[in-house]
Design a protein around this motif. Structure first.
Motif, short mmCIF file in Angstrom:
data_model
loop_
_atom_site.label_atom_id
_atom_site.label_comp_id
_atom_site.label_asym_id
_atom_site.label_seq_id
_atom_site.Cartn_x
_atom_site.Cartn_y
_atom_site.Cartn_z
N ARG A 58 -10.99 2.32 -0.35
CA ARG A 58 -11.32 0.88 0.11
C ARG A 58 -11.39 -0.26 -0.56
NH1 ARG A 58 -15.09 -1.93 2.68
NH2 ARG A 58 -16.53 0.16 2.69
N THR A 107 -4.83 8.89 1.37
CA THR A 107 -5.21 7.41 1.34
C THR A 107 -4.36 6.47 0.99
OG1 THR A 107 -7.50 8.68 1.36
CG2 THR A 107 -6.97 5.65 0.82
N ARG A 108 -3.33 5.67 2.17
CA ARG A 108 -3.16 4.36 1.62
C ARG A 108 -4.10 3.57 0.90
NH1 ARG A 108 1.58 5.26 2.72
NH2 ARG A 108 2.37 3.23 2.70
N ALA A 109 -4.06 3.15 -0.34
CA ALA A 109 -4.56 1.92 -1.00
C ALA A 109 -3.21 1.21 -1.26
CB ALA A 109 -5.27 2.64 -2.30
N ALA A 110 -3.61 -0.06 -1.93
CA ALA A 110 -3.17 -0.66 -3.37
C ALA A 110 -3.43 0.03 -4.72
CB ALA A 110 -3.51 -2.10 -2.68
N CYS A 119 -6.19 -2.25 -10.40
CA CYS A 119 -5.16 -1.55 -9.77
C CYS A 119 -5.56 -0.02 -9.73
CB CYS A 119 -3.95 -2.28 -10.37
SG CYS A 119 -3.30 -3.70 -10.24
N GLU A 135 -2.61 1.27 -7.93
CA GLU A 135 -1.69 2.44 -8.19
C GLU A 135 -2.15 3.46 -9.02
OE1 GLU A 135 0.11 -0.93 -10.59
OE2 GLU A 135 -0.06 -2.70 -9.39
N THR A 186 0.78 -1.28 -0.01
CA THR A 186 0.09 -0.28 -0.20
C THR A 186 0.65 0.89 0.52
OG1 THR A 186 0.00 -0.53 1.96
CG2 THR A 186 -2.16 -0.88 0.64
N ASP A 203 -9.34 -1.82 -3.10
CA ASP A 203 -8.49 -2.05 -2.64
C ASP A 203 -8.91 -3.99 -2.41
OD1 ASP A 203 -6.48 -0.57 -2.56
OD2 ASP A 203 -6.22 -0.11 -0.73
N ARG A 218 -12.59 7.88 0.40
CA ARG A 218 -12.37 6.97 0.87
C ARG A 218 -12.14 5.64 1.11
NH1 ARG A 218 -11.62 10.69 4.69
NH2 ARG A 218 -12.84 10.19 5.53
N GLN A 247 0.88 5.37 -2.07
CA GLN A 247 -0.16 6.73 -2.52
C GLN A 247 -0.45 6.48 -4.22
OE1 GLN A 247 2.14 10.55 -2.17
NE2 GLN A 247 -0.14 10.82 -1.13
N PRO A 248 -1.50 5.95 -4.37
CA PRO A 248 -1.78 5.87 -5.56
C PRO A 248 -1.03 7.66 -6.96
CG PRO A 248 -4.11 5.82 -5.34
CD PRO A 248 -2.85 6.53 -4.17
#
Length: 172
Positions: free
Chosen positions: A109, A147-150, A117, A152, A2, A112, A105, A4-5
């Protein structure tokens, strides 16, 4: 992982985006409407509405609350999923910015959870819900950046030059 995108801007039609997920600025009924919601349902076909009806029949019988997000198939869209989120109606007497931020957000979520991606967002609440474009762009960009996310890539797909310029100013 995770993080930043990356954020990109596109002037265009969200229903034409080749992304893992497109975000629908839905109404709480999840059963289609005008603006982005109507365009996504029309272009995506009946499969999206069928999934939305299943959600209403199960865990969202009263509708989807403002600021929350759920996913369905994308039907005939070039995406894999549609993430439906209900934006707040703008108010001059009450600060609803936290609800608008929650749309971004919560959509990330859900993305994710799906393993998406790339996610394409419209300018949520800026149509019939009358959110001022500059403020909506500020909230959208600040929220995605924070917002931290996987995911990309977050792609803001903006229908006209006014919206594109408002989001571009926030990225400067």
């Amino acid at each position: 992982m995770t993080g930043q995108p990356a954020i990109t801007l596109v002037r265009g039609d969200i229903t034409e985006q080749d992304a893992d997920a497109v975000v629908n600025a839905a109404n709480s009924s999840l059963l289609g409407g005008g603006g982005v919601d109507g365009a996504i349902h029309r272009r995506g076909g009946p499969e999206i509405l069928q999934d939305c009806r299943r959600l209403r029949a199960s865990r969202h019988g009263a509708g989807l609350p403002t600021g929350q997000a759920v996913a369905t198939t994308a039907g005939r869209l070039p995406a894999r999923w549609v993430i439906h989120t209900v934006g707040p109606v703008h108010s001059t007497t009450e600060d609803r910015g936290a609800l608008l931020a929650s749309c971004y957000r919560e959509s990330l979520r859900v993305a994710d959870e799906l393993g998406a991606c790339t996610v394409a967002f419209p300018a949520i609440s800026t149509g019939v819900y009358r959110w001022p474009m500059d403020d909506a762009a500020r909230i959208a960009v600040e929220t995605v950046r924070g917002t931290r996310a996987a995911v990309e890539e977050v792609r803001f797909v903006l229908f006209d030059d006014r919206a594109y310029q408002a989001f571009a100013r926030q990225l400067e």
